[in-house]
Design a protein around this motif. Structure first.
Motif, short mmCIF file in Angstrom:
data_model
loop_
_atom_site.label_atom_id
_atom_site.label_comp_id
_atom_site.label_asym_id
_atom_site.label_seq_id
_atom_site.Cartn_x
_atom_site.Cartn_y
_atom_site.Cartn_z
N MET A 96 0.64 -1.26 0.11
CA MET A 96 0.10 -0.13 -0.03
C MET A 96 0.88 1.19 0.05
SD MET A 96 -3.07 -0.82 -0.18
CE MET A 96 -3.88 0.58 -0.08
N ASP A 97 2.06 1.25 0.37
CA ASP A 97 3.02 2.32 0.20
C ASP A 97 3.14 2.77 -1.28
OD1 ASP A 97 3.51 2.38 2.84
OD2 ASP A 97 5.43 1.12 2.79
N TYR A 98 2.97 2.09 -2.10
CA TYR A 98 3.11 2.65 -3.59
C TYR A 98 1.93 3.53 -3.86
CZ TYR A 98 0.24 -1.32 -4.80
OH TYR A 98 -1.06 -2.21 -4.96
N VAL A 99 0.67 3.22 -3.44
CA VAL A 99 -0.57 3.78 -3.65
C VAL A 99 -0.38 5.30 -2.86
CG1 VAL A 99 -3.10 4.08 -3.08
CG2 VAL A 99 -1.97 1.99 -3.85
N SER A 100 0.27 5.35 -1.82
CA SER A 100 0.29 6.68 -0.86
C SER A 100 1.37 7.49 -1.79
CB SER A 100 0.51 6.57 0.39
OG SER A 100 1.72 5.79 0.75
N ALA A 101 2.32 6.89 -2.30
CA ALA A 101 3.46 7.38 -3.18
C ALA A 101 3.02 7.95 -4.36
CB ALA A 101 4.33 6.53 -3.24
N LEU A 102 1.91 7.30 -5.10
CA LEU A 102 1.64 7.73 -6.51
C LEU A 102 0.41 8.73 -6.34
CD1 LEU A 102 1.58 4.55 -8.48
CD2 LEU A 102 3.05 6.41 -8.51
N VAL A 103 -0.21 8.72 -5.25
CA VAL A 103 -1.41 9.65 -5.19
C VAL A 103 -1.23 11.14 -5.34
CG1 VAL A 103 -3.47 10.56 -3.77
CG2 VAL A 103 -3.03 8.31 -4.00
N PRO A 104 -0.25 11.89 -4.81
CA PRO A 104 0.10 13.18 -4.95
C PRO A 104 0.63 13.51 -6.37
CG PRO A 104 1.15 12.52 -2.79
CD PRO A 104 0.72 11.28 -3.52
N PRO A 105 1.38 12.81 -7.07
CA PRO A 105 1.50 13.15 -8.43
C PRO A 105 0.45 13.08 -9.29
CG PRO A 105 3.41 11.80 -7.63
CD PRO A 105 2.22 11.84 -6.85
N VAL A 106 -0.43 12.19 -8.94
CA VAL A 106 -1.61 12.04 -9.85
C VAL A 106 -2.50 13.17 -9.87
CG1 VAL A 106 -3.64 10.45 -10.52
CG2 VAL A 106 -1.29 9.44 -10.15
N VAL A 107 -2.69 13.49 -8.52
CA VAL A 107 -3.70 14.53 -8.14
C VAL A 107 -3.26 15.74 -8.76
CG1 VAL A 107 -4.67 16.04 -6.42
CG2 VAL A 107 -4.67 13.73 -6.22
N MET A 108 -1.83 16.12 -8.77
CA MET A 108 -1.06 17.29 -9.29
C MET A 108 -1.42 17.41 -10.80
SD MET A 108 2.05 17.67 -6.78
CE MET A 108 2.88 18.89 -8.10
N ALA A 109 -1.13 16.27 -11.38
CA ALA A 109 -1.19 16.16 -12.87
C ALA A 109 -2.77 16.33 -13.47
CB ALA A 109 -1.02 14.67 -13.34
N VAL A 110 -3.58 15.99 -12.71
CA VAL A 110 -5.13 16.22 -12.79
C VAL A 110 -5.57 17.79 -12.58
CG1 VAL A 110 -7.59 16.21 -12.10
CG2 VAL A 110 -5.93 13.94 -12.41
N PHE A 111 -4.94 18.38 -11.64
CA PHE A 111 -5.21 19.91 -11.63
C PHE A 111 -4.44 20.38 -12.53
CE2 PHE A 111 -6.19 18.90 -7.04
CZ PHE A 111 -7.59 19.43 -7.05
N PHE A 112 -3.26 20.18 -12.99
CA PHE A 112 -2.45 20.90 -13.95
C PHE A 112 -3.26 20.84 -15.34
CE2 PHE A 112 1.09 20.76 -17.32
CZ PHE A 112 1.44 22.06 -16.99
N ILE A 113 -3.67 19.51 -15.64
CA ILE A 113 -4.51 19.40 -17.00
C ILE A 113 -5.69 20.24 -16.91
CG2 ILE A 113 -5.93 17.83 -18.29
CD1 ILE A 113 -3.78 15.40 -17.50
N GLY A 114 -6.23 20.46 -15.68
CA GLY A 114 -7.60 21.44 -15.70
C GLY A 114 -7.10 22.75 -15.75
N VAL A 115 -6.05 23.12 -15.34
CA VAL A 115 -5.65 24.66 -15.50
C VAL A 115 -5.43 24.88 -16.85
CG1 VAL A 115 -3.74 26.14 -14.99
CG2 VAL A 115 -4.72 24.79 -13.19
N ILE A 116 -4.61 23.87 -17.66
CA ILE A 116 -4.25 24.07 -19.04
C ILE A 116 -5.44 24.08 -19.86
CG2 ILE A 116 -3.10 22.92 -20.97
CD1 ILE A 116 -1.34 24.28 -18.71
N ARG A 117 -6.64 23.32 -19.51
CA ARG A 117 -7.81 23.25 -20.26
C ARG A 117 -8.39 24.72 -19.97
NH1 ARG A 117 -11.11 18.13 -20.72
NH2 ARG A 117 -12.83 19.62 -21.12
N VAL A 118 -8.81 25.21 -18.85
CA VAL A 118 -9.28 26.42 -18.71
C VAL A 118 -8.46 27.55 -19.54
CG1 VAL A 118 -9.45 28.22 -16.98
CG2 VAL A 118 -10.25 25.82 -16.47
#
Length: 59
Positions: free
Chosen positions: A1-23
């Protein structure tokens, strides 16, 4: 489960970044493009006029 907690922050940041670019892309152009272009042209013309005025008549 450590790998999930390690991957969540970059994935969340990528989603927000894509949202900002779309706007940003969606707000470019449109109905206000001519008004924004005119405002930029006016600022540039004012800056150019001020630069020429400060250069003086002997320049």
């Amino acid at each position: 489960m450590d790998y999930v907690s390690a991957l969540v922050p970059p994935v969340v940041m990528a989603v927000f970044f894509i949202g900002v670019i779309r706007v940003i892309v969606k707000t470019q152009g449109g109905a206000n493009k001519a008004k924004e272009d005119a405002a930029v042209d006016a600022v540039l013309a004012r800056a150019d006029g001020a630069r020429q005025a400060s250069a003086g008549p002997d320049a």
